[in-house]
Design a protein around this motif. Structure first.
Motif, short mmCIF file in Angstrom:
data_model
loop_
_atom_site.label_atom_id
_atom_site.label_comp_id
_atom_site.label_asym_id
_atom_site.label_seq_id
_atom_site.Cartn_x
_atom_site.Cartn_y
_atom_site.Cartn_z
N SER A 1 1.23 -1.38 0.20
CA SER A 1 0.24 -0.11 -0.06
C SER A 1 1.05 1.36 -0.16
O SER A 1 2.01 1.23 0.31
CB SER A 1 -0.52 -0.06 1.61
OG SER A 1 0.15 0.09 2.53
N GLY A 2 0.33 2.27 -0.31
CA GLY A 2 0.92 4.04 -0.30
C GLY A 2 1.49 4.38 1.30
O GLY A 2 2.30 4.33 1.82
N THR A 3 0.96 3.66 1.95
CA THR A 3 1.43 3.66 3.34
C THR A 3 2.47 3.10 3.97
O THR A 3 3.02 3.93 4.38
CB THR A 3 -0.14 3.31 4.33
OG1 THR A 3 -1.01 4.38 3.78
CG2 THR A 3 0.41 3.36 6.09
N ASP B 1 6.04 11.54 -1.30
CA ASP B 1 4.64 10.84 -1.19
C ASP B 1 4.04 11.04 -2.70
O ASP B 1 3.68 11.61 -3.38
CB ASP B 1 4.33 10.78 -0.41
CG ASP B 1 2.79 10.71 -0.28
OD1 ASP B 1 2.22 9.63 -0.82
OD2 ASP B 1 2.32 10.65 0.88
N GLU C 1 -2.10 8.32 8.41
CA GLU C 1 -1.47 7.04 8.17
C GLU C 1 -0.83 6.58 10.57
O GLU C 1 -0.50 5.92 10.33
CB GLU C 1 0.45 6.83 7.40
CG GLU C 1 -0.12 7.04 6.44
CD GLU C 1 0.69 7.33 5.42
OE1 GLU C 1 2.08 6.74 5.64
OE2 GLU C 1 1.08 7.90 4.08
N HIS D 1 -0.44 13.60 3.97
CA HIS D 1 -0.70 12.22 4.54
C HIS D 1 0.06 11.23 5.20
O HIS D 1 -1.01 11.11 6.74
CB HIS D 1 -0.81 11.50 2.94
CG HIS D 1 -1.48 10.18 3.59
ND1 HIS D 1 -1.92 8.91 3.18
CD2 HIS D 1 -2.53 10.10 2.83
CE1 HIS D 1 -3.05 8.21 3.76
NE2 HIS D 1 -3.45 9.17 3.04
N GLU E 1 4.85 15.99 -0.94
CA GLU E 1 3.75 15.23 -1.08
C GLU E 1 3.23 15.43 -2.97
O GLU E 1 2.80 17.03 -2.85
CB GLU E 1 2.92 15.21 -0.30
CG GLU E 1 1.93 14.35 -0.52
CD GLU E 1 0.52 13.93 0.24
OE1 GLU E 1 0.78 14.11 1.38
OE2 GLU E 1 -0.91 14.46 0.08
N ALA F 1 1.90 9.16 -3.87
CA ALA F 1 0.84 8.09 -4.45
C ALA F 1 0.48 8.98 -5.81
O ALA F 1 -0.55 7.81 -6.91
CB ALA F 1 -0.62 9.22 -2.85
N ARG F 2 0.01 10.48 -5.95
CA ARG F 2 -0.81 10.65 -7.17
C ARG F 2 0.74 11.26 -8.23
O ARG F 2 -0.31 12.09 -8.68
CB ARG F 2 -2.27 10.79 -7.06
CG ARG F 2 -3.13 10.45 -6.47
CD ARG F 2 -3.77 11.47 -6.07
NE ARG F 2 -4.94 10.75 -4.66
CZ ARG F 2 -5.10 10.58 -3.94
NH1 ARG F 2 -4.29 10.96 -3.10
NH2 ARG F 2 -6.32 10.13 -3.87
N SER G 1 -3.56 1.69 -6.55
CA SER G 1 -4.60 1.28 -6.46
C SER G 1 -5.39 2.75 -6.15
O SER G 1 -6.80 2.62 -6.13
CB SER G 1 -4.17 0.95 -5.18
OG SER G 1 -3.77 1.24 -3.80
N LYS G 2 -4.82 4.22 -6.52
CA LYS G 2 -5.89 4.87 -6.76
C LYS G 2 -6.39 5.20 -7.95
O LYS G 2 -6.66 3.90 -8.22
CB LYS G 2 -4.95 6.79 -6.48
CG LYS G 2 -4.04 6.39 -4.92
CD LYS G 2 -5.21 7.01 -3.64
CE LYS G 2 -5.30 6.04 -2.41
NZ LYS G 2 -4.24 7.27 -1.96
N ASN H 1 -3.16 15.74 -1.58
CA ASN H 1 -4.45 15.55 -0.86
C ASN H 1 -5.38 16.18 -0.48
O ASN H 1 -5.85 16.87 -0.92
CB ASN H 1 -4.19 14.66 -0.51
CG ASN H 1 -5.28 13.53 -0.17
OD1 ASN H 1 -6.65 13.11 -0.04
ND2 ASN H 1 -5.61 12.17 0.13
N ASN I 1 5.66 4.38 1.87
CA ASN I 1 6.37 5.86 3.48
C ASN I 1 6.65 5.60 4.66
O ASN I 1 7.89 5.59 5.02
CB ASN I 1 4.29 7.27 3.63
CG ASN I 1 4.36 7.15 2.21
OD1 ASN I 1 4.77 8.00 1.57
ND2 ASN I 1 3.32 7.76 2.20
N CYS J 1 1.71 5.04 -5.90
CA CYS J 1 0.43 4.67 -6.11
C CYS J 1 -0.09 4.06 -6.64
O CYS J 1 -0.26 4.64 -7.73
CB CYS J 1 -0.64 5.28 -4.67
SG CYS J 1 0.19 4.75 -3.18
C1 LIG Z 1 -3.40 7.35 -0.58
C2 LIG Z 1 -2.27 8.17 -0.22
C3 LIG Z 1 -1.86 7.19 0.48
C4 LIG Z 1 -1.76 6.40 1.13
O1 LIG Z 1 -1.99 5.55 0.24
P1 LIG Z 1 -3.08 3.21 0.86
O2 LIG Z 1 -2.34 2.65 -0.50
O3 LIG Z 1 -4.24 4.27 1.23
O4 LIG Z 1 -2.37 3.34 1.74
C5 LIG Z 1 -0.46 8.14 0.68
N1 LIG Z 1 -0.04 9.21 0.40
C6 LIG Z 1 -1.62 9.97 -0.29
C7 LIG Z 1 -0.69 11.73 -1.27
C8 LIG Z 1 -2.51 9.43 -0.61
O5 LIG Z 1 -3.65 9.34 -1.06
#
Ligand SMILES: *Cc1c(COP(=O)(O)O)cnc(C)c1O
Length: 352
Positions: free
Chosen positions: A63-65, A175, A94, A89, A142, A177-178, A210-211, A146, A68, A208
């Motif tokens: 996962s993203g968590t 981070d 977290e 995030h 980040e 994620a996006r 999974s987003k 987010n 990180n 990530c």
């Molecule tokens: C969703 C998200 C994460 C964590 O991802 P998970 O897969 O939900 O653990 C980390 N950082 C940002 C900026 C996010 O939006």
């Protein structure tokens, strides 16, 4: 005649599901035991992510968590600190995992509206060696941000952060994620932009799948060979070493093949929704990527408005900043946007 119930789910881009091509790729994936480093599909994904972002190596995590956490566990010892945004995030969502599990000390500085951290704020937290202070080790940013509404940090800003971290012998964690949302958002005004431009000088990047990219689970962290070797141990200690996980990595590889199409389409839908909501009287922040934040017209309160929308099968969430959050995603069509705008218009009318 009874119609199937249509639900417009814009709570998050995490609600997306793998498409038929992704499911087929998962089914067909060639796999092996990844703890032995023998899953060819995972290896391919890690290599591809490293290449895209100009790094030596990559590591698939659950996962993203976890991405990180594993990155920061790798950069820091107990008692060392991470300078990060107060609305990041890592700091907000977290569970304080870096402290709970790694004894790492977070040093938050205020996130500005555009998702950046002021360089003067960062510098004020880079304390000189002194027996009283935690030793700063990492700056974490980040991209896109987010809580700040999907804002993309631009190349000049990232360069400035890299300069600061180098001058002060710190590490930089992104981070991301996006990060693909950041890339395609910034590319709109800079056609020659390369994904590497967003990560050059960073010591670790978390991406990530999974987003908006529709995978069921999975993130990849990228960095130097030595960083990834050490991260491998930290992934194991948090229980993140997996076995025939190529079945999952295959979905991410497939997503990378259509990343431009997926992300740019999400951004277009977000712009369309932005215009529509403005026209019907909502106070909407201009979006940068796929996150839309807005306040409904008076006298509606955001939480009440979310409930009213839910009763009509339009799902949004109340964001950290108490605005309503919509994230148009692969499950949202252009037609859906017209329909849900019509529903929202009807709700507003009930109070007229
Ligand atoms: C969703 C998200 C994460 C964590 O991802 P998970 O897969 O939900 O653990 C980390 N950082 C940002 C900026 C996010 O939006």
């Amino acid at each position: 005649m009874k119609r199937a119930l249509k639900i417009f789910d814009l709570r998050s881009d995490t609600v997306t599901k793998p498409n038929a091509k992704m499911l087929q790729a998962m089914f067909n994936a060639e796999v092996g035991d990844d703890v032995y480093g023998e899953d060819p599909t995972v290896n391919r994904l890690q290599k591809k992510c490293a290449e895209i972002f100009g790094m030596e190596a990559g590591l698939f995590v659950a996962s993203g968590t976890m991405g990180n956490l594993v990155s920061l566990l790798t950069h820091c010892k107990r008692g060392e600190s991470v300078i990060l945004g107060d609305r990041s995030h890592i700091n907000v969502y977290e569970q304080g995992g870096i402290s709970a599990l790694g004894g790492i000390f977070p040093t938050p500085v205020p996130n500005q509206e555009d998702g950046t951290l002021r360089t003067s704020d960062i510098l004020s937290k880079i304390l000189k060696e002194n027996i009283h202070f935690s030793r700063p080790k990492v700056i974490a940013i980040e991209n896109t941000h987010n809580i700040c509404g999907g804002k993309a940090l631009n190349v000049d800003y990232i360069r400035e952060i890299v300069r600061i971290k180098e001058e002060n012998k710190l590490k930089l964690h992104i981070d991301g994620a996006r990060i693909f949302n950041a890339y395609y958002a910034l590319k709109e005004t800079n056609n020659r932009l390369d994904p590497k431009d967003l990560t050059r000088g960073a010591d670790s990047v978390n991406i990530c799948f999974s987003k908006g990219l529709c995978c069921p689970i999975g993130s990849v962290i990228v960095g130097s060979e030595s960083f990834i070797q050490e991260a491998l141990r930290n992934r194991k200690i948090v229980g993140g070493a997996m076995r025939q996980v190529g079945h999952v990595a295959a979905a991410a590889l497939e997503a990378l093949d259509s990343v431009e199409e997926i992300i740019t389409s999400d951004h277009l839908k977000t712009k369309k929704l932005y215009k529509g909501l403005k026209e019907i009287g909502c106070d909407v922040d201009a979006p940068t990527s796929n996150i839309l934040l807005f306040t409904p017209p008076k006298p509606f309160l955001p939480s009440q408005f979310v409930t009213l929308m839910k009763e009509r099968n339009v799902l949004g969430s109340v964001a950290y900043t108490n605005k309503i959050r919509f994230i148009p995603n692969s499950g949202t069509s252009n037609e859906d946007i017209n329909e849900l705008l019509e529903i929202i218009k009807q709700i507003i009318k009930t109070k007229a």
